[in-house]
Design a protein around this motif. Sequence first.
Motif, PDB file in Angstrom:
ATOM      1  N   UNK A 117      65.742  -8.687  14.782  1.00 27.72           N
ATOM      2  CA  UNK A 117      66.414  -9.566  15.751  1.00 27.72           C
ATOM      3  C   UNK A 117      65.742 -10.627  16.142  1.00 27.72           C
ATOM      4  N   UNK A 118      64.447 -10.941  15.710  1.00 29.38           N
ATOM      5  CA  UNK A 118      63.713 -11.935  16.337  1.00 29.38           C
ATOM      6  C   UNK A 118      63.277 -12.966  14.933  1.00 29.38           C
ATOM      7  N   UNK A 119      62.288 -13.906  15.020  1.00 31.90           N
ATOM      8  CA  UNK A 119      62.095 -14.659  14.105  1.00 31.90           C
ATOM      9  C   UNK A 119      60.892 -14.103  13.319  1.00 31.90           C
ATOM     10  N   UNK A 120      61.312 -13.206  12.456  1.00 29.70           N
ATOM     11  CA  UNK A 120      60.677 -12.680  11.268  1.00 29.70           C
ATOM     12  C   UNK A 120      59.697 -11.612  11.915  1.00 29.70           C
ATOM     13  N   UNK A 121      58.789 -12.010  12.856  1.00 28.19           N
ATOM     14  CA  UNK A 121      57.745 -10.806  13.193  1.00 28.19           C
ATOM     15  C   UNK A 121      57.247 -11.114  14.628  1.00 28.19           C
ATOM     16  N   UNK A 122      56.543 -10.052  15.261  1.00 33.67           N
ATOM     17  CA  UNK A 122      56.161 -10.098  16.495  1.00 33.67           C
ATOM     18  C   UNK A 122      54.768  -9.436  16.447  1.00 33.67           C
ATOM     19  N   UNK A 123      53.524  -9.761  17.420  1.00 32.71           N
ATOM     20  CA  UNK A 123      52.494  -9.343  17.452  1.00 32.71           C
ATOM     21  C   UNK A 123      52.661  -8.060  18.497  1.00 32.71           C
ATOM     22  N   UNK A 124      52.235  -6.836  18.144  1.00 30.13           N
ATOM     23  CA  UNK A 124      51.961  -5.843  19.015  1.00 30.13           C
ATOM     24  C   UNK A 124      50.665  -4.979  18.429  1.00 30.13           C
ATOM     25  N   UNK A 125      50.218  -4.294  19.569  1.00 36.34           N
ATOM     26  CA  UNK A 125      49.097  -3.498  19.431  1.00 36.34           C
ATOM     27  C   UNK A 125      49.225  -2.070  19.249  1.00 36.34           C
ATOM     28  N   UNK A 126      48.883  -1.501  18.044  1.00 33.19           N
ATOM     29  CA  UNK A 126      49.078  -0.122  17.943  1.00 33.19           C
ATOM     30  C   UNK A 126      47.532   0.757  17.712  1.00 33.19           C
ATOM     31  N   UNK A 127      47.650   1.979  18.119  1.00 33.85           N
ATOM     32  CA  UNK A 127      46.363   2.760  17.865  1.00 33.85           C
ATOM     33  C   UNK A 127      46.765   3.557  16.800  1.00 33.85           C
ATOM     34  N   UNK A 128      45.570   3.696  15.864  1.00 31.72           N
ATOM     35  CA  UNK A 128      45.519   4.474  14.854  1.00 31.72           C
ATOM     36  C   UNK A 128      44.332   5.606  15.028  1.00 31.72           C
ATOM     37  N   UNK A 129      44.538   6.593  14.458  1.00 31.43           N
ATOM     38  CA  UNK A 129      43.700   8.016  14.656  1.00 31.43           C
ATOM     39  C   UNK A 129      43.858   8.996  13.266  1.00 31.43           C
ATOM     40  N   UNK A 130      42.979   8.988  12.458  1.00 34.52           N
ATOM     41  CA  UNK A 130      43.049   9.860  11.186  1.00 34.52           C
ATOM     42  C   UNK A 130      43.151  11.407  11.662  1.00 34.52           C
ATOM     43  N   UNK A 131      42.662  11.493  12.858  1.00 32.18           N
ATOM     44  CA  UNK A 131      42.749  12.983  13.329  1.00 32.18           C
ATOM     45  C   UNK A 131      44.118  13.617  13.521  1.00 32.18           C
TER      46      UNK A 131
END
Length: 245
Positions: free
Chosen positions: A48-62
Amino acid sequence: MFWKRGFMQKGIKRQAAAILMACGLLLGSQGSAAAAPVTLPLMVAAPSVARSVPLDYAWDDDWFAQDAYTYNHGLARIAGALMSTVYLQAQYDELTTLFGELGCDMATVEHHHYAAVEPAFPDKSGYSFSTKPIVVDGEPASLVLVVIRGTAGRQEWLSNANVADSTQDRQRYHEGFEKSARLILQDLTAYMASHGLDAATTRFLVTGHSRGAAVANLLAAFMDRGGYTAGNIYAYTFATPNSCS
């Protein structure tokens, strides 16, 4: 009836997770009890927007040591990023880029059936696989990401309408979604073999939106019954149609 009580309970839990996820995805909370998550600044594709937007995500293998039937908001956000980005894979290779940002082994990335028309596969969906190395309970493990695109053309819309064209059986799954899920399972089994992955010990994150969500739910159920370990299948789906007739 194909329904069994255990399968119904699992399906209900998965659907409940999807409802909670849809309500909370954009709120930004990382509600899950993650021990030491890594924060990732991802460029997530958005149609819905121009290609991509920056977002912060958390990742945890646990996360992948936790109960697969308990909602995890961190996993829901990652699944949301994947399911939105898959729509721009064919045009801009955006999903491949996101796999790289998530730390996947790029030699394991595969994309299937993104063409608008494939007469040999009338009930196909576009879908992608990749493998990310993780550490679970202090031991190295593999996580396979399975991302299924929603409706992207006339052929897939016709499949959406294929509730039971050939069987006329009210006691079965939605025929178009089932055929797509079984095609993915066939390719996933071949993928596992080609990369030397053990179906019993590998973790899976399965996601999709709309048509892709219905197919993802069936795929997770078929994996559950087909040699894959149920507790290792984390399925998060968005805007999911009924997958049964």
